[in-house]
Enzyme design. Structure first.
Site, short mmCIF file in Angstrom:
data_model
loop_
_atom_site.label_atom_id
_atom_site.label_comp_id
_atom_site.label_asym_id
_atom_site.label_seq_id
_atom_site.Cartn_x
_atom_site.Cartn_y
_atom_site.Cartn_z
N HIS A 200 0.80 -1.22 0.00
CA HIS A 200 0.00 0.00 0.00
C HIS A 200 0.84 1.28 0.00
O HIS A 200 0.35 2.33 -0.39
CB HIS A 200 -0.98 -0.02 1.17
CG HIS A 200 -2.08 -1.01 0.93
ND1 HIS A 200 -1.99 -2.30 1.37
CD2 HIS A 200 -3.23 -0.90 0.25
CE1 HIS A 200 -3.07 -2.95 0.98
NE2 HIS A 200 -3.84 -2.13 0.30
N ARG A 307 -10.82 3.70 -0.93
CA ARG A 307 -10.23 3.04 0.24
C ARG A 307 -10.41 3.98 1.43
O ARG A 307 -9.73 5.00 1.52
CB ARG A 307 -8.74 2.78 0.01
CG ARG A 307 -8.43 1.74 -1.06
CD ARG A 307 -6.93 1.48 -1.13
NE ARG A 307 -6.58 0.35 -1.96
CZ ARG A 307 -6.13 0.43 -3.23
NH1 ARG A 307 -6.01 1.60 -3.81
NH2 ARG A 307 -5.80 -0.65 -3.90
N ARG A 343 -15.58 1.59 0.08
CA ARG A 343 -15.24 0.35 0.77
C ARG A 343 -15.14 0.60 2.26
O ARG A 343 -14.56 1.59 2.69
CB ARG A 343 -13.91 -0.20 0.24
CG ARG A 343 -13.62 -1.59 0.76
CD ARG A 343 -12.41 -2.20 0.10
NE ARG A 343 -11.18 -1.55 0.54
CZ ARG A 343 -9.98 -1.86 0.07
NH1 ARG A 343 -9.85 -2.77 -0.88
NH2 ARG A 343 -8.91 -1.24 0.50
N GLU A 445 -11.14 -11.20 -3.11
CA GLU A 445 -9.68 -11.09 -2.98
C GLU A 445 -9.10 -12.21 -2.13
O GLU A 445 -7.89 -12.29 -1.94
CB GLU A 445 -9.29 -9.71 -2.43
CG GLU A 445 -10.00 -9.31 -1.16
CD GLU A 445 -9.69 -7.87 -0.74
OE1 GLU A 445 -8.77 -7.25 -1.30
OE2 GLU A 445 -10.36 -7.38 0.19
N ASN A 468 -4.76 -7.68 -6.13
CA ASN A 468 -3.55 -7.51 -5.31
C ASN A 468 -3.51 -8.58 -4.22
O ASN A 468 -2.54 -9.31 -4.07
CB ASN A 468 -3.52 -6.13 -4.65
CG ASN A 468 -3.64 -5.01 -5.64
OD1 ASN A 468 -3.31 -5.19 -6.80
ND2 ASN A 468 -4.11 -3.86 -5.20
N ASP A 469 -4.60 -8.63 -3.46
CA ASP A 469 -4.64 -9.64 -2.40
C ASP A 469 -4.90 -11.03 -2.96
O ASP A 469 -4.38 -12.02 -2.43
CB ASP A 469 -5.71 -9.28 -1.36
CG ASP A 469 -5.20 -8.22 -0.39
OD1 ASP A 469 -4.04 -8.33 0.05
OD2 ASP A 469 -5.93 -7.27 -0.10
N ARG A 479 2.69 -9.26 -0.66
CA ARG A 479 2.77 -8.22 -1.69
C ARG A 479 3.67 -7.07 -1.31
O ARG A 479 4.08 -6.28 -2.16
CB ARG A 479 1.35 -7.69 -1.99
CG ARG A 479 0.66 -7.14 -0.78
CD ARG A 479 -0.83 -6.96 -1.00
NE ARG A 479 -1.16 -5.64 -1.50
CZ ARG A 479 -2.39 -5.14 -1.51
NH1 ARG A 479 -3.40 -5.86 -1.07
NH2 ARG A 479 -2.62 -3.95 -1.96
N CYS A 516 -10.37 -4.17 -9.59
CA CYS A 516 -9.75 -2.94 -9.10
C CYS A 516 -8.36 -3.15 -8.50
O CYS A 516 -7.84 -2.28 -7.81
CB CYS A 516 -10.66 -2.26 -8.08
SG CYS A 516 -11.07 -3.30 -6.68
C1 PEP Z 1 -6.79 -5.65 -3.90
O1 PEP Z 1 -6.48 -6.37 -2.96
O2 PEP Z 1 -6.61 -5.95 -5.10
C2 PEP Z 1 -7.40 -4.33 -3.64
C3 PEP Z 1 -7.83 -3.57 -4.63
O3 PEP Z 1 -7.46 -3.90 -2.35
P1 PEP Z 1 -6.20 -3.29 -1.56
O4 PEP Z 1 -5.10 -3.05 -2.55
O5 PEP Z 1 -6.66 -2.06 -0.90
O6 PEP Z 1 -5.87 -4.39 -0.58
MG MG Z 2 -7.20 -5.94 -0.98
#
Ligand code: PEP
Ligand code: MG
Length: 586
Positions: A200, A307, A343, A445, A468-469, A479, A516
């Site tokens: 992040h 977020r 979210r 996710e 991402n997750d 990550r 996303c």
């Molecule tokens: C993800 O996990 O892909 C996502 C969009 O949420 P974040 O990056 O905030 O964990």
């Molecule tokens: Mg996520």
């Protein structure tokens, strides 16, 4: 690290594109401020425990840095790891640690002052010897002590606002909350030793449009005497004390990037349609309210992912309902009638919020612990305050509610019940709220959620696929860890199959779905995602123009055919080749 006279080059991961040049500011440099106070006799035990955990934390940091240095080739990596080993030794059963423990008990001073006093005494002893080698050891002991003090005071917020405009900040590590405090006018670029491209902190850098390099081994120790620094967020390079020739070269690159940005700006008002006329929804991920303006400037169809964590960062206590409402109003009003998907809180894992430290506690494994929806369901007041703020803002513009880290249908049902309770309460008080109630969707996710997508589609109004997750949990690769960043790959067939499985479940259930994760903002993946059936992408606002350009150049039927061919492959290398070949042609 390569040296050319005084110019030093540190290789890392370019996580936020752009080139920045400016004076260096070492975030951890200088003596930390030391609070001084007496400890009550009955609190001595607690003070010792506090000191012990600062020692443990410092040890963990140093071991991570040392392991990174060991992975470097050549003599400089060896020197660095030896130095970090020396710091580590100063923290294990050393005179420093014993001395501090004794001072806490005997003089009943707080741990920070005890560390300060002990360091001064030891360092003084070394300098008395008037031997240059021993004088250097005095610096080392001060360095180890400063780390202990930083970890004791746990200064929650970093102050960037006092920096000269255009500074380049160098640090061992920045949390997402640290990055959220950076004003692009003040901080022209930043680089750290630790951190991965999908974490992040990297996402925050992209949101703010600040060029950044993470995972640059040896940076903070090697750049102690840095004057000017170049951050090459495209090539993943930090150049300390650049020569005139290097500066000229980078100025050329900077101008070329600026020309490209101007070219992209012309796409703003053109529709996001493929050559065979399928319309694609391109929305913005918003991490901070100030991004809304950029999303509008780049022609976002809406906010596909807000977020909400930013509201909880860099403050002592969580925001109340009214504060959250006001902050959300700013974003919803700023989007001028375009839909905003809000979210609920997703802290935990690497995303820590100081204001929720107590609720989050110490997780054995934070990525698998009390995170996101699990935290909200454990603390109903936290969830209800947030839902109330969201429902209220729904009265001023179109919104949707999105739940992070959902794994079971039960979690969705519980939140829906909470929404109904909160809505009834607000209506009783005649507070205007969204009417009808906003759609309630979930992030896909967690791999288990993707595999249970058909069941989850029965209780959800929409899906947002968070790659991402999803990639992190499917491949068991953190990550945010630069050591395994090279293994993190959303093109792994398992990840692609989960995306396709989710898309098909949503299509069968006739609920909308979007994607996303960070790959939504990378044109390399656009053809594949569209080919898998995704028609709605949400990304950091800065990525909208280049993805729109890719969409407008694409033939959807060809992309679908290529996606089918890719899905028949089991080898990541082959998948990458099939995708890149397609991208090179179309
Ligand atoms: C993800 O996990 O892909 C996502 C969009 O949420 P974040 O990056 O905030 O964990
Ligand atoms: Mg996520």
């Amino acid at each position: 690290m390569t040296a050319d006279s005084k110019e030093l080059v540190f290789e890392g991961l370019g996580v936020s594109p752009g080139i920045a040049v400016g004076p260096a500011h070492l975030s951890e440099a200088g003596a930390p401020t030391v609070p001084e106070y007496k400890v009550r006799k009955s609190d001595i035990g607690a003070e010792q425990v506090r000191f012990k955990s600062a020692v443990d934390r410092s040890g963990r940091q140093l071991r991570r840095l040392r392991d990174r240095a060991r992975a470097m080739h050549g003599a400089s990596g060896e020197d660095l790891s030896n130095l970090l080993d020396a710091y580590l030794k100063m923290l294990t059963g050393s005179r420093l640690v014993r001395g501090v423990e004794r001072r806490i008990v005997e003089t009943r001073i707080n741990a920070e002052s005890a560390v300060q006093a002990e360091i001064s005494e030891i360092a003084h002893g070394f300098t008395e010897l008037s031997d240059p080698y021993m004088a250097a050891r005095a610096d080392d002991i001060r360095e180890a002590g400063a780390r202990l003090i930083r970890n004791l005071t746990k200064a929650p917020f970093r102050a960037f606002s006092t920096l000269p405009q255009g500074s380049i900040v160098l640090a061992e590590e920045f949390s997402p909350a640290d990055a959220a405090l950076m004003d692009p006018r003040q901080v022209a670029g930043f680089a750290t030793v630790l951190g991965g491209p999908e974490g992040h902190t990297a996402i925050m850098a992209r949101s703010l449009g600040i060029p950044a390099v993470l995972g640059a081994t040896g940076l903070t120790l090697g750049a102690r005497d840095a004057g000017n620094v170049i951050i090459d967020g495209v090539g993943g390079r930090v150049i300390v004390n650049p020569t005139a020739a290097t500066l000229r070269e980078y100025e050329k690159r900077r101008l070329a990037l600026r020309r490209e940005t101007r070219r992209f700006a012309r796409l703003r008002d053109l529709p996001a349609v493929t050559r065979d006329e399928t319309e694609i929804q391109l929305s913005a991920n918003v991490d901070l309210p100030q991004e809304t303006a950029l999303a509008m400037r780049h022609g976002a169809a809406g906010v596909g992912l807000l977020r909400s964590e930013y509201m909880f960062m860099n403050r002592e206590t969580p925001p109340n309902e009214e504060e959250q409402y006001q902050s959300l109003c700013e974003i919803v009003a700023g989007m001028e009638g375009r839909p905003v998907t809000i979210r609920t809180l997703d802290v935990g894992g690497e995303k820590l919020a100081y204001s929720l430290g107590e609720q989050l506690g110490d997780a054995v494994n934070p990525a698998l612990g009390l995170r996101a929806i699990r935290l909200s369901l454990k603390y109903p007041k936290l969830l209800e305050d947030q839902l109330a703020a969201i429902l209220r803002v729904g009265a001023i513009g179109p919104i949707r509610i999105l739940l992070p880290m959902i794994a079971t249908t039960g979690e969705v049902r519980r939140v829906r019940e909470a929404i109904n309770v909160v809505a009834r309460r607000l209506k009783r008080r005649r507070v205007p709220i969204a009417d009808p109630l906003p759609p309630l969707g979930i992030m896909i996710e967690v791999p288990g959620a993707a595999l249970a997508a058909d069941a989850l589609a029965q209780v959800s109004d929409f899906f947002a696929i968070g790659t991402n997750d999803l990639t992190m949990y499917t491949l068991a690769i953190d990550r945010a860890d630069e050591q395994v960043a090279h293994l993190y790959n959303p093109l792994h067939p398992a990840v692609l199959r989960l995306i396709r499985f989710t898309a098909q479940a949503a299509l069968r259930a006739r609920i909308p779905f979007s994607l996303c994760g960070e790959i939504a903002g990378d044109p390399r993946y656009t053809a594949l995602l569209l080919g898998l059936g995704v028609r709605d992408l949400s990304m950091s606002a800065g990525s909208l123009p280049k993805v729109k350009q890719r969409v407008r150049n694409l033939e959807l039927t060809a992309a679908t055919g290529r996606a089918q061919a890719i899905m028949e492959q089991a080898d990541i290398g082959r998948i990458a080749t099939l995708l890149d070949d397609f991208n090179a042609l179309a």
